[in-house]
Design an enzyme around this catalytic site. Sequence first.
Site: not given
Ligand code: GCU
Length: 436
Positions: A270, A416
């Site tokens: 992420s 995710h």
């Molecule tokens: C949010 C953000 C993302 C990121 C994610 C994370 O969803 O919008 O860009 O990758 O957090 O790091 O968990």
Amino acid sequence: MSVSCRLLIVLLFARVVVAAEPNEVPPPIYDEDAIPHFVLPEVLVCDDGSKVKTADDWTSKRRPELLQLFADEMFGNVPRAAQNLVVTSKVVEEGEVMAGKAVRRQVELLVSRKDGKGQLVLGLLMYIPKSDKPVPAFIGLNFKGNQTIANDAKIHLNPGWVRPSNDGTVVDNKATEASRGTASSRWPVELIVSRGYAVGTMYYGDIDPDFDDGFENGIQGLVKGDSERKLTGNEWGSIAGWAWGLSRILDYLETDEQIDAKHVGVVGHSRLGKTSLWAGASDERFAFVVSNDSGCGGAALSRRRYGESVHRINTAFPHWFCDNYVKYNSNEGAMAFDQHELIALIAPRPVYVASATDDQWADPHGEYLSCYFADPVYRLLGTNGLGGEAPILAPPGPDDPRAIGQIGYHLRTGKHDITEYDWTQYLNFADRHFAK
Ligand code: GCU
């Protein structure tokens, strides 16, 4: 297939232009048919219009200009003053684990200003398989403290600021005992060690706490000292700070005789996947790079505006990128770069990008396309890019890690996250490249 022909195919995917008020974050796009028309910058054409024809053209001209472009316009440059910091290391704890098959080592990296006005303590946790020769390693940052990655009472509980959580693992922005092992599914330490790799991790907030504090805290604050000056438009945001910290871990590993520092990969999930890509691009000592669900600002093409957009990320997380990046809010076409070029900066080193089916916010298709459009650079440098005679434009289906050459890609079924399935692919990928 020529690059222009590939661009044409992408244009065919993209039909409708989305308009929005200048300062309003447009709603996310989740429909391929609604993606605006776009033309990607050509990775093998220099700023002056000359074509990159040889590996030397790439290495001596195009790569340096692209790297500088990403530093100036997106992640921000590390200020020169950071070179004056002194980093020392101290092993603070060590013990046998996994029935004597591995060693747990905790190291403090002490980052100090030369004038004595401030220091940071970065806590590195490592699990190292016992071996008669130095072992390759995966390193990556974690979200909530080293104590979350394994249910191991000996791991020091992080004393710093942690993002809030209402499940008892964080109280008043401090991690509690209840946080131990809560991220263990993301860090299959025993699996990694059993495959002959060491794993090292550090809490990203040790380097820079993840909130918009005008860079008073963390590494940017330390470098800035007590000066009143604000960071300039092309100075480092948090992601560049976290990437800087990953490089300091690598400095330390170069001194650890149990680690084969020439075979250290950087992995991140992420926002920390965005970070691993920038760390791998800006520090060529990283032997391979893994981006897990990194999405916008990571592996996903920005011009697609699918899921999270540049406008939205700069609005929700104003401290992640440098101030210059704000120019591209709802204005991606003005960028002289796109994220396929971030992947290309890692070439010819192995890079692995992974997406998840239920993670549309991170634009799995756009993540694959970045690999696809980075492929010509990998091939120019004498590798097989995404594998096969030529890369395939259509992304592979779920749980089918077949697009694997020097660039690897898979789309996992599910949300995710970074899971044992993902790690298994990364271990297989590393095995293949390190010819074990
Ligand atoms: C949010 C953000 C993302 C990121 C994610 C994370 O969803 O919008 O860009 O990758 O957090 O790091 O968990």
